[in-house]
Design a protein around this motif. Structure first.
Motif, PDB file in Angstrom:
ATOM      1  N   GLU A 171      -3.805  -7.468  30.623  1.00  0.00           N
ATOM      2  CA  GLU A 171      -3.218  -7.895  29.350  1.00  0.00           C
ATOM      3  C   GLU A 171      -2.469  -9.209  29.482  1.00  0.00           C
ATOM      4  O   GLU A 171      -2.439 -10.026  28.548  1.00  0.00           O
ATOM      5  N   LEU A 172      -1.878  -9.462  30.643  1.00  0.00           N
ATOM      6  CA  LEU A 172      -1.109 -10.698  30.834  1.00  0.00           C
ATOM      7  C   LEU A 172      -1.984 -11.932  30.665  1.00  0.00           C
ATOM      8  O   LEU A 172      -1.561 -12.923  30.066  1.00  0.00           O
ATOM      9  N   THR A 173      -3.210 -11.880  31.173  1.00  0.00           N
ATOM     10  CA  THR A 173      -4.088 -13.045  31.059  1.00  0.00           C
ATOM     11  C   THR A 173      -4.413 -13.357  29.598  1.00  0.00           C
ATOM     12  O   THR A 173      -4.487 -14.517  29.217  1.00  0.00           O
ATOM     13  N   HIS A 174      -4.593 -12.321  28.793  1.00  0.00           N
ATOM     14  CA  HIS A 174      -4.861 -12.529  27.364  1.00  0.00           C
ATOM     15  C   HIS A 174      -3.652 -13.172  26.676  1.00  0.00           C
ATOM     16  O   HIS A 174      -3.800 -14.073  25.841  1.00  0.00           O
ATOM     17  N   GLN A 175      -2.461 -12.714  27.024  1.00  0.00           N
ATOM     18  CA  GLN A 175      -1.252 -13.280  26.432  1.00  0.00           C
ATOM     19  C   GLN A 175      -1.075 -14.744  26.831  1.00  0.00           C
ATOM     20  O   GLN A 175      -0.745 -15.586  25.998  1.00  0.00           O
ATOM     21  N   VAL A 176      -1.310 -15.047  28.112  1.00  0.00           N
ATOM     22  CA  VAL A 176      -1.143 -16.420  28.595  1.00  0.00           C
ATOM     23  C   VAL A 176      -2.141 -17.356  27.913  1.00  0.00           C
ATOM     24  O   VAL A 176      -1.786 -18.472  27.524  1.00  0.00           O
ATOM     25  N   ARG A 178      -3.393 -17.090  24.990  1.00  0.00           N
ATOM     26  CA  ARG A 178      -2.945 -17.343  23.612  1.00  0.00           C
ATOM     27  C   ARG A 178      -1.826 -18.390  23.594  1.00  0.00           C
ATOM     28  O   ARG A 178      -1.801 -19.264  22.731  1.00  0.00           O
ATOM     29  N   VAL A 179      -0.921 -18.302  24.557  1.00  0.00           N
ATOM     30  CA  VAL A 179       0.183 -19.262  24.626  1.00  0.00           C
ATOM     31  C   VAL A 179      -0.322 -20.656  24.955  1.00  0.00           C
ATOM     32  O   VAL A 179       0.194 -21.661  24.452  1.00  0.00           O
TER      33      VAL A 179
END
Length: 351
Positions: A171-176, A178-179
């Motif tokens: 999930e962290l990679t998806h959030q990054v 997006r940022v």
């Protein structure tokens, strides 16, 4: 342009004040610095084009004042109207990059006395040249910041690729990602990189490190147990026989997984269904399990779930470990049959 450097001279107005000169200034370097930092001063491309046209009227050794008329400047800019030119000049005066020296009749010219004293009426660019150091330093700082952002962004993308290889559903990679669609500051880039490095370290530890179990105080037992733990861990990742183990062996040895079953596990369908139930509880995404089932077979993927849960005290991140031995680089070495044999011997020895 026919010249690259301009010798800037300041002419005295009062009698007896000789003309003085300053060290040569690369006027076009100053212009480029202001062009590159124009956003800091609220300047638009039109302002920059006007300034470039005005600088082109200066001649080496003839001072820093523009004597060209508004009509001449407008033509050299490219045909802008005089009202726009005046707005641009007002903006430069307001910012302190230009100064007006108006004659009584508003004409632009220079007069000299017999003693060599001179008075210039026109648009003086001396303030711009006086701020050369400031502009050059600001432009260099902006360029350094741009390069640092690019460097940090490349590091972030590299870490994202590493995590994707080990855990595509992280999930962290998806959030990054997006940022990263926004324009970030250097501090924000560094924060993201720190989070990704911590995630990579955690995943690496989960795959490669083992935790020591609590054992009796006897030194000989401790040494033997460490040896067995390392051997079991090695067998999980390096075996020679890839055959599916007997169902009875799996359910008997992996009693941790079996204890969570609400019904008896009578066949492989029951085992696979139970493994799919356990996977999300262990932090293993459903889609990751399905990919593993397609790649190595649903029975082998289910064995991985049972075995990992049985060895839970030595594996920190179930999701990363599962991906490594079913979809990652250790997939070809994963041998559930051999490992179950080792776990069975270990259980019999400690019973």
């Amino acid at each position: 342009m026919a010249f690259t450097k301009l010798s800037v001279q300041t002419f005295g107005v009062g009698k007896g004040t000789p003309a003085t000169s300053t060290p040569e200034t690369d006027i076009w370097a100053v212009f480029r610095a202001l062009r590159d930092t124009r956003s800091l001063f609220g300047l638009r491309p039109g302002h920059v084009q006007t300034l470039q046209a005005m600088l082109s009227f200066l001649k080496p050794g003839h001072g820093d004042t523009v004597f060209a008329s508004n009509d001449e400047i407008c033509r050299r800019v490219g045909g802008i109207d005089e009202r726009t030119l005046r707005r641009h000049i007002d903006r430069f005066v307001e910012l302190g990059f230009m100064k007006r020296h108006d004659s009584p009749n508003r004409k632009r010219y220079r007069v000299k006395s017999s003693e060599g004293q001179s008075i210039s009426y026109g648009l003086s660019l001396a303030p711009l040249l006086a701020r050369a150091g400031e502009l050059l330093a600001t432009a260099q700082a902006m360029e350094n910041a741009r390069r640092d952002r690019v460097f940090l962004r490349k590091q972030i993308l590299t870490k994202l690729a590493q995590i994707d290889e080990a855990d595509p559903e992280n999930e962290l990679t998806h959030q990054v990602r997006r940022v990263l669609r926004r324009k970030l500051s250097i501090a924000e880039y560094r924060t993201l990189l720190g989070e990704l490095e911590a995630q990579c370290k955690q995943m690496s530890t989960a795959v490669d490190a083992t935790e020591t179990m609590k054992l009796p105080a006897n030194d000989g037992q401790t040494v033997r147990h460490h040896s067995k733990s390392k051997k079991e861990q090695k067998d999980l990742e390096s075996g020679t026989n890839s055959q599916t183990p007997p169902l009875q062996t799996l359910t008997t040895v992996c009693d941790q997984a079996t204890s969570f079953a609400t019904n008896s596990l009578r066949n492989w369908h029951d085992v696979e269904s139970h493994a799919r139930t356990l996977a999300p509880m262990m932090g293993i995404h459903e889609s990751t399990f399905e990919k593993a089932a397609k790649k190595i077979g649903s029975q082998k993927a289910s064995c991985a779930i049972f075995i990992i849960l049985q060895m839970s005290n030595r594996i920190r991140d179930f999701g990363a470990y599962f991906h490594s031995i079913t979809l990652g680089r250790r997939e070809t070495d994963f041998n559930p049959s051999l490992l179950l044999e080792r776990l069975s011997r270990s259980g019999a020895a400690t019973a």
